[in-house]
Design a protein around this motif. Structure first.
Motif, PDB file in Angstrom:
ATOM      1  N   VAL A  41       0.857  -1.191   0.000  1.00  0.00           N
ATOM      2  CA  VAL A  41       0.000   0.000   0.000  1.00  0.00           C
ATOM      3  C   VAL A  41       0.887   1.233   0.000  1.00  0.00           C
ATOM      4  O   VAL A  41       1.889   1.291   0.720  1.00  0.00           O
ATOM      5  N   GLU A  42       0.543   2.212  -0.832  1.00  0.00           N
ATOM      6  CA  GLU A  42       1.272   3.479  -0.875  1.00  0.00           C
ATOM      7  C   GLU A  42       0.345   4.602  -0.397  1.00  0.00           C
ATOM      8  O   GLU A  42      -0.858   4.579  -0.672  1.00  0.00           O
ATOM      9  N   GLU A  43       0.910   5.567   0.315  1.00  0.00           N
ATOM     10  CA  GLU A  43       0.131   6.714   0.778  1.00  0.00           C
ATOM     11  C   GLU A  43       0.795   8.011   0.327  1.00  0.00           C
ATOM     12  O   GLU A  43       2.013   8.063   0.116  1.00  0.00           O
ATOM     13  N   PRO A  44      -0.017   9.081   0.158  1.00  0.00           N
ATOM     14  CA  PRO A  44       0.547  10.352  -0.307  1.00  0.00           C
ATOM     15  C   PRO A  44       1.386  11.030   0.779  1.00  0.00           C
ATOM     16  O   PRO A  44       1.015  11.027   1.953  1.00  0.00           O
ATOM     17  N   TYR A  45       2.522  11.565   0.372  1.00  0.00           N
ATOM     18  CA  TYR A  45       3.411  12.295   1.277  1.00  0.00           C
ATOM     19  C   TYR A  45       3.467  13.764   0.869  1.00  0.00           C
ATOM     20  O   TYR A  45       3.217  14.112  -0.292  1.00  0.00           O
ATOM     21  N   ILE A  46       3.804  14.605   1.850  1.00  0.00           N
ATOM     22  CA  ILE A  46       3.922  16.041   1.610  1.00  0.00           C
ATOM     23  C   ILE A  46       5.255  16.546   2.150  1.00  0.00           C
ATOM     24  O   ILE A  46       5.872  15.913   3.015  1.00  0.00           O
ATOM     25  N   LYS A  47       5.696  17.672   1.620  1.00  0.00           N
ATOM     26  CA  LYS A  47       6.827  18.389   2.202  1.00  0.00           C
ATOM     27  C   LYS A  47       6.237  19.545   2.999  1.00  0.00           C
ATOM     28  O   LYS A  47       5.621  20.448   2.442  1.00  0.00           O
ATOM     29  N   ALA A  48       6.378  19.480   4.314  1.00  0.00           N
ATOM     30  CA  ALA A  48       5.799  20.483   5.208  1.00  0.00           C
ATOM     31  C   ALA A  48       6.860  21.495   5.611  1.00  0.00           C
ATOM     32  O   ALA A  48       7.981  21.124   5.974  1.00  0.00           O
ATOM     33  N   SER A  49       6.488  22.763   5.545  1.00  0.00           N
ATOM     34  CA  SER A  49       7.381  23.849   5.960  1.00  0.00           C
ATOM     35  C   SER A  49       6.717  24.604   7.114  1.00  0.00           C
ATOM     36  O   SER A  49       5.610  25.115   6.967  1.00  0.00           O
ATOM     37  N   ILE A  50       7.411  24.654   8.248  1.00  0.00           N
ATOM     38  CA  ILE A  50       6.866  25.309   9.447  1.00  0.00           C
ATOM     39  C   ILE A  50       7.852  26.383   9.902  1.00  0.00           C
ATOM     40  O   ILE A  50       9.041  26.095  10.101  1.00  0.00           O
ATOM     41  N   ILE A  51       7.367  27.599  10.040  1.00  0.00           N
ATOM     42  CA  ILE A  51       8.181  28.696  10.571  1.00  0.00           C
ATOM     43  C   ILE A  51       7.645  29.049  11.956  1.00  0.00           C
ATOM     44  O   ILE A  51       6.445  29.305  12.118  1.00  0.00           O
ATOM     45  N   THR A  52       8.531  29.027  12.946  1.00  0.00           N
ATOM     46  CA  THR A  52       8.107  29.275  14.323  1.00  0.00           C
ATOM     47  C   THR A  52       9.216  29.980  15.095  1.00  0.00           C
ATOM     48  O   THR A  52      10.323  30.175  14.587  1.00  0.00           O
ATOM     49  N   GLU A  83      12.936  27.971  10.439  1.00  0.00           N
ATOM     50  CA  GLU A  83      12.131  27.238   9.454  1.00  0.00           C
ATOM     51  C   GLU A  83      12.501  25.762   9.524  1.00  0.00           C
ATOM     52  O   GLU A  83      13.662  25.392   9.375  1.00  0.00           O
ATOM     53  N   LEU A  84      11.491  24.927   9.789  1.00  0.00           N
ATOM     54  CA  LEU A  84      11.675  23.476   9.848  1.00  0.00           C
ATOM     55  C   LEU A  84      10.990  22.838   8.646  1.00  0.00           C
ATOM     56  O   LEU A  84       9.864  23.187   8.301  1.00  0.00           O
ATOM     57  N   THR A  85      11.672  21.908   8.010  1.00  0.00           N
ATOM     58  CA  THR A  85      11.107  21.212   6.850  1.00  0.00           C
ATOM     59  C   THR A  85      11.031  19.721   7.148  1.00  0.00           C
ATOM     60  O   THR A  85      12.014  19.123   7.600  1.00  0.00           O
ATOM     61  N   PHE A  86       9.844  19.152   6.908  1.00  0.00           N
ATOM     62  CA  PHE A  86       9.617  17.735   7.176  1.00  0.00           C
ATOM     63  C   PHE A  86       9.006  17.059   5.951  1.00  0.00           C
ATOM     64  O   PHE A  86       8.267  17.686   5.188  1.00  0.00           O
ATOM     65  N   ASP A  87       9.294  15.756   5.783  1.00  0.00           N
ATOM     66  CA  ASP A  87       8.527  14.893   4.885  1.00  0.00           C
ATOM     67  C   ASP A  87       7.525  14.156   5.769  1.00  0.00           C
ATOM     68  O   ASP A  87       7.923  13.478   6.728  1.00  0.00           O
ATOM     69  N   MET A  88       6.225  14.300   5.458  1.00  0.00           N
ATOM     70  CA  MET A  88       5.185  13.720   6.311  1.00  0.00           C
ATOM     71  C   MET A  88       4.079  13.066   5.483  1.00  0.00           C
ATOM     72  O   MET A  88       3.812  13.504   4.361  1.00  0.00           O
ATOM     73  N   TYR A  98      -3.141  20.828  12.571  1.00  0.00           N
ATOM     74  CA  TYR A  98      -3.043  22.294  12.592  1.00  0.00           C
ATOM     75  C   TYR A  98      -3.416  22.856  13.973  1.00  0.00           C
ATOM     76  O   TYR A  98      -2.746  23.755  14.489  1.00  0.00           O
ATOM     77  N   ASP A  99      -4.472  22.321  14.569  1.00  0.00           N
ATOM     78  CA  ASP A  99      -4.879  22.777  15.903  1.00  0.00           C
ATOM     79  C   ASP A  99      -3.793  22.516  16.936  1.00  0.00           C
ATOM     80  O   ASP A  99      -3.502  23.364  17.785  1.00  0.00           O
ATOM     81  N   ARG A 100      -3.186  21.335  16.866  1.00  0.00           N
ATOM     82  CA  ARG A 100      -2.150  20.989  17.841  1.00  0.00           C
ATOM     83  C   ARG A 100      -0.876  21.803  17.616  1.00  0.00           C
ATOM     84  O   ARG A 100      -0.176  22.150  18.566  1.00  0.00           O
ATOM     85  N   LEU A 101      -0.585  22.119  16.344  1.00  0.00           N
ATOM     86  CA  LEU A 101       0.579  22.970  16.042  1.00  0.00           C
ATOM     87  C   LEU A 101       0.397  24.350  16.665  1.00  0.00           C
ATOM     88  O   LEU A 101       1.320  24.910  17.263  1.00  0.00           O
ATOM     89  N   GLY A 107       0.329  29.739  19.047  1.00  0.00           N
ATOM     90  CA  GLY A 107      -0.126  30.571  17.928  1.00  0.00           C
ATOM     91  C   GLY A 107       0.991  31.134  17.079  1.00  0.00           C
ATOM     92  O   GLY A 107       0.733  31.679  15.999  1.00  0.00           O
ATOM     93  N   TYR A 108       2.249  30.979  17.514  1.00  0.00           N
ATOM     94  CA  TYR A 108       3.379  31.558  16.772  1.00  0.00           C
ATOM     95  C   TYR A 108       3.987  30.528  15.824  1.00  0.00           C
ATOM     96  O   TYR A 108       5.142  30.127  15.975  1.00  0.00           O
ATOM     97  N   ALA A 109       3.212  30.072  14.852  1.00  0.00           N
ATOM     98  CA  ALA A 109       3.728  29.130  13.846  1.00  0.00           C
ATOM     99  C   ALA A 109       2.931  29.274  12.566  1.00  0.00           C
ATOM    100  O   ALA A 109       1.711  29.425  12.599  1.00  0.00           O
ATOM    101  N   SER A 110       3.615  29.235  11.436  1.00  0.00           N
ATOM    102  CA  SER A 110       2.949  29.199  10.132  1.00  0.00           C
ATOM    103  C   SER A 110       3.236  27.843   9.503  1.00  0.00           C
ATOM    104  O   SER A 110       4.307  27.254   9.729  1.00  0.00           O
TER     105      SER A 110
END
Length: 239
Positions: A41-52, A83-88, A98-101, A107-110
């Protein structure tokens, strides 16, 4: 018209052993082929960028790693901003990410992301059974490493939310034929011996046995009504 809100989901790609090159699109956990016929089984992955803020880096990284994220880059934009970059996996952010972030960063994160394709994952279908009957709307495709803990949390939540009946309601989480977690909503008990003042103990025992047989028969034919809150419970497992 009553609307049932269920778990948000993403589309997966399944491959069977019979035809390993043909993609089976999974939009619903119930569409997953039988494990004996399943190749991968394959699932979709994203590159997430978080600035905090730099003071929240530890909490943000812990959250992303909990969501099966792999850190690929960490850049200090200023002394205070990182800036943190993750593969997720995309499936991990459609729940409550998003709520937990916002909570861990006060509240200081994009947060921004972009798709990077499909990756093979060890996924299993977790079914929820009420009174022995599977509830398709509560089924979920989960990573095998998280299946037991999430299944346990779901049945514990449902035990709190499902109204008590005249019979015991077993609430189970299962992977295939294997039960991985179980809770029981206890029956409402009517005191059938209330009118027995004194007398032979065998009379009370006879009434209790009659009640026991009636409840057993009721459980065999009884239907469990599931409140809307139960469908929402799987979205709020961290509350």
């Amino acid at each position: 018209m009553t609307v049932i809100t269920t778990v948000p989901n993403v589309s997966y790609h399944a491959y069977t052993k019979k035809n390993p090159t043909e993609i089976v699109l999974l939009n619903n956990p119930t569409d997953l082929p039988d494990p004996s016929r399943l190749d991968k089984v394959e699932e979709p992955y994203i590159k997430a960028s978080i600035i905090t803020k730099s003071s929240f880096v530890g909490q943000v990284m812990s959250l992303c790693i909990e969501k099966r994220g792999e850190i690929t880059n960490q850049t200090y934009l200023t002394t205070e901003r990182v800036e943190l970059t993750f593969d997720m996996p995309l499936a991990e952010i459609v729940f409550d990410f998003y709520d937990r972030l916002k909570t861990v960063s006060k509240g200081y994160a994009s947060f921004d992301y972009s798709p990077i394709g499909m990756r093979e994952s060890k996924l299993v279908r977790v079914d929820i059974l009420l009174n022995g009957s599977p509830v398709d709307a509560l089924s979920a495709l989960l990573h095998a490493d998280n299946a037991y803990s999430i299944g346990k949390k779901i049945v514990e939540k449902l035990k709190e939310l499902i109204p008590r009946q005249q019979f015991d309601i077993p609430i189970q989480a299962a992977i295939g034929a294997k039960i991985i977690a179980r809770e029981t909503t206890k029956a409402l008990r009517k005191d059938v011996t209330a009118k027995c003042y004194g007398g032979d103990i065998s009379r009370k025992r006879k009434l209790l046995e009659k009640q026991k047989k009636g409840k057993k028969r009721m459980r065999q034919v009884g239907n469990v009504e599931i409140p809307q809150e139960a469908f929402m419970a799987v979205l709020k497992l961290n509350d």
